[in-house]
Design a protein around this motif. Structure first.
Motif, mmCIF file in Angstrom:
data_model
loop_
_atom_site.group_PDB
_atom_site.id
_atom_site.type_symbol
_atom_site.label_atom_id
_atom_site.label_comp_id
_atom_site.label_asym_id
_atom_site.label_seq_id
_atom_site.Cartn_x
_atom_site.Cartn_y
_atom_site.Cartn_z
ATOM 1 N N UNK A 15 31.906 104.125 25.814
ATOM 2 C CA UNK A 15 32.440 102.802 26.693
ATOM 3 C C UNK A 15 31.260 101.940 26.916
ATOM 4 N N UNK A 16 30.139 102.595 27.488
ATOM 5 C CA UNK A 16 29.206 101.909 27.636
ATOM 6 C C UNK A 16 28.677 101.113 26.508
ATOM 7 N N UNK A 17 28.491 101.687 25.430
ATOM 8 C CA UNK A 17 27.848 100.938 24.261
ATOM 9 C C UNK A 17 28.717 99.855 23.740
ATOM 10 N N UNK A 18 30.157 100.233 23.942
ATOM 11 C CA UNK A 18 30.964 98.893 23.643
ATOM 12 C C UNK A 18 30.754 97.761 24.549
ATOM 13 N N UNK A 19 30.894 98.101 25.856
ATOM 14 C CA UNK A 19 30.653 97.108 26.792
ATOM 15 C C UNK A 19 29.431 96.309 26.651
ATOM 16 N N UNK A 20 28.218 97.141 26.283
ATOM 17 C CA UNK A 20 26.827 96.243 25.940
ATOM 18 C C UNK A 20 26.853 95.448 24.749
ATOM 19 N N UNK A 21 27.495 96.154 23.730
ATOM 20 C CA UNK A 21 27.543 95.447 22.523
ATOM 21 C C UNK A 21 28.442 94.218 22.459
ATOM 22 N N UNK A 22 29.402 94.166 23.243
ATOM 23 C CA UNK A 22 30.351 93.177 23.330
ATOM 24 C C UNK A 22 30.036 92.106 24.214
ATOM 25 N N UNK A 63 37.342 94.370 17.950
ATOM 26 C CA UNK A 63 36.649 95.433 16.895
ATOM 27 C C UNK A 63 35.942 94.916 15.877
ATOM 28 N N UNK A 64 36.384 93.827 15.343
ATOM 29 C CA UNK A 64 35.561 93.243 14.294
ATOM 30 C C UNK A 64 34.194 92.743 14.816
ATOM 31 N N UNK A 65 34.138 91.899 15.914
ATOM 32 C CA UNK A 65 32.925 91.487 16.312
ATOM 33 C C UNK A 65 31.985 92.794 16.859
ATOM 34 N N UNK A 66 32.586 93.824 17.238
ATOM 35 C CA UNK A 66 31.948 94.868 17.591
ATOM 36 C C UNK A 66 31.103 95.518 16.343
ATOM 37 N N UNK A 67 31.766 95.790 15.440
ATOM 38 C CA UNK A 67 31.445 96.230 13.777
ATOM 39 C C UNK A 67 30.335 95.499 13.741
ATOM 40 N N UNK A 68 30.352 93.957 13.436
ATOM 41 C CA UNK A 68 29.561 93.179 13.022
ATOM 42 C C UNK A 68 27.963 93.231 13.881
ATOM 43 N N UNK A 69 28.369 93.397 15.312
ATOM 44 C CA UNK A 69 27.145 93.418 16.069
ATOM 45 C C UNK A 69 26.327 94.587 15.892
ATOM 46 N N UNK A 70 27.107 95.690 15.796
ATOM 47 C CA UNK A 70 26.611 97.005 15.493
ATOM 48 C C UNK A 70 25.723 97.077 14.268
ATOM 49 N N UNK A 71 26.417 96.344 13.182
ATOM 50 C CA UNK A 71 25.870 96.441 11.536
ATOM 51 C C UNK A 71 24.757 95.523 11.820
ATOM 52 N N UNK A 72 24.520 94.442 12.485
ATOM 53 C CA UNK A 72 23.427 93.715 12.579
ATOM 54 C C UNK A 72 22.262 94.299 13.480
ATOM 55 N N UNK A 73 22.697 95.016 14.364
ATOM 56 C CA UNK A 73 21.766 95.678 15.287
ATOM 57 C C UNK A 73 21.051 96.892 14.597
ATOM 58 N N UNK A 74 21.707 97.484 13.538
ATOM 59 C CA UNK A 74 21.112 98.612 12.745
ATOM 60 C C UNK A 74 20.197 98.388 11.589
ATOM 61 N N UNK A 75 20.509 96.863 11.170
ATOM 62 C CA UNK A 75 19.544 96.461 10.255
ATOM 63 C C UNK A 75 18.154 96.547 10.521
ATOM 64 N N UNK A 76 17.317 96.585 9.540
ATOM 65 C CA UNK A 76 15.725 96.755 9.746
ATOM 66 C C UNK A 76 15.214 95.260 8.900
ATOM 67 N N UNK A 77 14.481 94.801 9.672
ATOM 68 C CA UNK A 77 13.906 93.432 9.247
ATOM 69 C C UNK A 77 12.665 93.539 8.986
#
Length: 128
Positions: free
Chosen positions: A13-20, A114-128
């Motif tokens: 829940x904390x992860x979802x709140x922070x991510x969104x 949910x789509x926004x959550x997935x996009x933000x999680x995917x973006x945060x997991x990418x290595x630049x």
């Protein structure tokens, strides 16, 4: 009915709140619990609030509890995330002990979050 603390769900829940960016939700004043023994056949989770009268009587601020029934743990991670998002969406921007109703908390809006959550999680997991 029996209840058990659900620290794993609180962390999710904390992860979802922070991510969104749900900044209106004070995660320290939201608890997650599992319940066992409900006769409800369709309910997966419920959001409970300490209403204004009780807040005043107890001289405390708003507090929310999200109850996850036994069916929840049998769901896929994707569906669990959607249920958590759904329950968090019931908490209004005022964080005052009230609820947002199902005119806002509907499948269409849960899907958007949910789509926004997935996009933000995917973006945060990418290595630049």
């Amino acid at each position: 009915m029996k209840y058990a603390d659900a620290p794993d769900l609180k962390e999710k829940m904390r992860d979802i709140v922070n991510t969104l960016g749900m900044k209106h939700i004070d995660v320290e004043r939201v608890e997650c619990l599992r319940s066992f023994g409900s006769s409800s056949r369709r309910t997966i989770a419920r959001c409970h609030a300490l209403g204004k009268l009780m807040q005043r009587a107890m001289k405390t601020k708003a507090f929310y509890a999200i109850e996850f029934l036994e069916r929840f743990d049998k769901m896929s991670v994707k569906e669990q995330d959607k249920v958590i998002i759904h329950e968090l969406m019931h908490i209004p921007k005022t964080f005052g002990g009230g609820f947002r109703q199902h005119d806002f908390v509907c499948d269409r809006n849960v899907e958007i979050f949910y789509r926004e959550f997935c996009m933000k999680k995917e973006f945060s997991n990418k290595k630049f």
